[in-house]
Design a protein around this motif. Structure first.
Motif, PDB file in Angstrom:
ATOM      1  N   TRP A  47      40.232  27.698  40.281  1.00  0.00           N
ATOM      2  CA  TRP A  47      39.251  28.603  40.871  1.00  0.00           C
ATOM      3  C   TRP A  47      39.080  28.363  42.378  1.00  0.00           C
ATOM      4  O   TRP A  47      38.301  29.046  43.030  1.00  0.00           O
ATOM      5  N   GLU A 318      39.854  37.510  39.857  1.00  0.00           N
ATOM      6  CA  GLU A 318      39.780  37.501  41.319  1.00  0.00           C
ATOM      7  C   GLU A 318      38.396  37.908  41.820  1.00  0.00           C
ATOM      8  O   GLU A 318      37.867  37.318  42.774  1.00  0.00           O
ATOM      9  N   TYR A 319      37.803  38.886  41.188  1.00  0.00           N
ATOM     10  CA  TYR A 319      36.462  39.339  41.570  1.00  0.00           C
ATOM     11  C   TYR A 319      35.435  38.235  41.360  1.00  0.00           C
ATOM     12  O   TYR A 319      34.627  37.943  42.252  1.00  0.00           O
ATOM     13  N   GLN A 321      36.018  35.014  41.089  1.00  0.00           N
ATOM     14  CA  GLN A 321      36.335  33.877  41.954  1.00  0.00           C
ATOM     15  C   GLN A 321      35.807  34.089  43.366  1.00  0.00           C
ATOM     16  O   GLN A 321      35.219  33.178  43.971  1.00  0.00           O
ATOM     17  N   LYS A 322      35.974  35.291  43.897  1.00  0.00           N
ATOM     18  CA  LYS A 322      35.527  35.577  45.263  1.00  0.00           C
ATOM     19  C   LYS A 322      34.009  35.489  45.384  1.00  0.00           C
ATOM     20  O   LYS A 322      33.488  34.956  46.369  1.00  0.00           O
TER      21      LYS A 322
END
Length: 340
Positions: A47, A318-319, A321-322
């Motif tokens: 992550w 990805e969403y 994690q960001k």
């Protein structure tokens, strides 16, 4: 009751699931029977939050003596291996050669007592356990004893993963072979029957009629250990722990480091606290993101656990994690001295 003159280490095992060399070794050793479980990406994906683990430790636990960072040999490029408080430990540095390579957490954690420079008092972390508030040494050790919550529980109630439950059952069975439940509770009833345990006490009371230990409450949190306890348990269960160490991947016959924790509890060699009061746990999914962000930024708890688990509906990795990384950056905007 404080921990006077106690040197406390932190231990952090880590794996870079994106490392192509590690991946090649992993898949070449993976038995066909394991590919449906151990090969899941969710078990090893990164992550990108490791820098914030170090920033949290430096900011909120500057008293730590040493951090033992354990990997198969790889490490993030940004990490300062020459940091005076960092001990970079390869598996080969402490795990007997005949057990390597290993891709199971059990051999990695069962053999920690073999790390030569490891302090008698240490705390075992996972890389999903972050310090997010100021924490004192007395949170982990008081009077030289590990701080922990002693409560009974039912093994099957905590996991639907049969393999994991089997391993916990093996640990509990080993405890029952050496300890009498009634004697344990009678000798240290004030450490098990405590109002400050809250709902955990209610479950303990409900499970009292059973003549044997059928399970213990297992918070997914950093665990304080005594190295001497690990050595004591190894003396009692050398054959079983050696066999587990020989398994490159988890098996139903394995034992885990929780055996050491259970041993500390039933021996009465711990200081009772309710570990849930200063910590919080979340499964990472889209629905929990707002709560995770709020908990982080308002520093509601001293320890935040963010567990990457498999859901029926895959999460937008990805969403998520960001958003989580952005919240961490707001809490820890400055690099730690462990970063280049």
């Amino acid at each position: 009751m404080k921990s006077k003159n106690v040197s406390i280490d932190f231990v952090l095992p880590w794996v870079d699931g994106n490392d192509p060399i590690w991946n090649q070794s992993f898949r070449s050793h993976l038995p066909e029977s394991k590919k449906s479980d151990d090969a899941r990406a969710v078990r090893y994906r990164d992550w990108g939050l490791l820098p914030y683990w170090f920033r949290g430790v430096e900011l909120f636990a500057p008293w730590v003596n040493k951090i033992h960072f354990i990997t198969c040999g790889h490490y993030p490029e940004w990490l300062r291996l020459d940091h005076p408080k960092l001990n970079f430990v390869r598996h080969e540095d402490y795990i007997p050669t005949e057990f390597l390579p290993t891709f199971s957490a059990n051999p990695i954690e069962l053999n920690l007592h073999r790390i030569k420079s490891l302090s008698e008092h240490f705390v075992l972390f996972n890389d999903d356990m972050f310090l997010t508030g100021k924490i004192a040494p007395e949170y982990f050790f008081r009077g030289g004893k590990p701080c922990d919550l002693a409560a009974l529980d039912v093994i099957a109630s905590r996991s639907t993963t049969n393999q994991f439950c089997h391993i916990v059952l093996n640990d509990v069975t080993a405890i029952n072979q050496k300890f009498n439940k009634w004697k344990v509770l009678r000798n240290n009833w004030h450490k098990w029957i405590r109002l400050d345990y809250g709902t955990c006490l209610l479950r303990t009371l409900a499970l009292l009629p059973w003549p044997y230990f059928i399970g213990f409450r297992d918070p997914h949190l950093p665990y304080p250990y005594l190295k001497s306890t690990m050595e004591e348990v190894w003396n009692e269960y050398s054959e079983q722990l050696t066999e587990t160490s020989a398994h490159r991947f988890r098996t139903l016959a394995d034992y885990s480091d929780w055996l050491f924790r259970y041993w500390q509890l039933v021996s009465g060699n711990f200081y009772p606290i309710n570990v849930y009061r200063s910590s919080v746990y979340y499964d990472i999914k889209e629905e929990t993101l707002p709560t995770i962000e709020k908990t982080l930024l308002k520093q509601k708890k001293k320890i935040l656990v963010l567990n990457d688990v498999e859901h029926d509906k895959p999460i937008p990795f990805e969403y998520c994690q960001k958003r989580i990384a952005s919240a961490f950056r707001r809490l820890f905007p400055e690099k730690s001295s462990f970063e280049k």
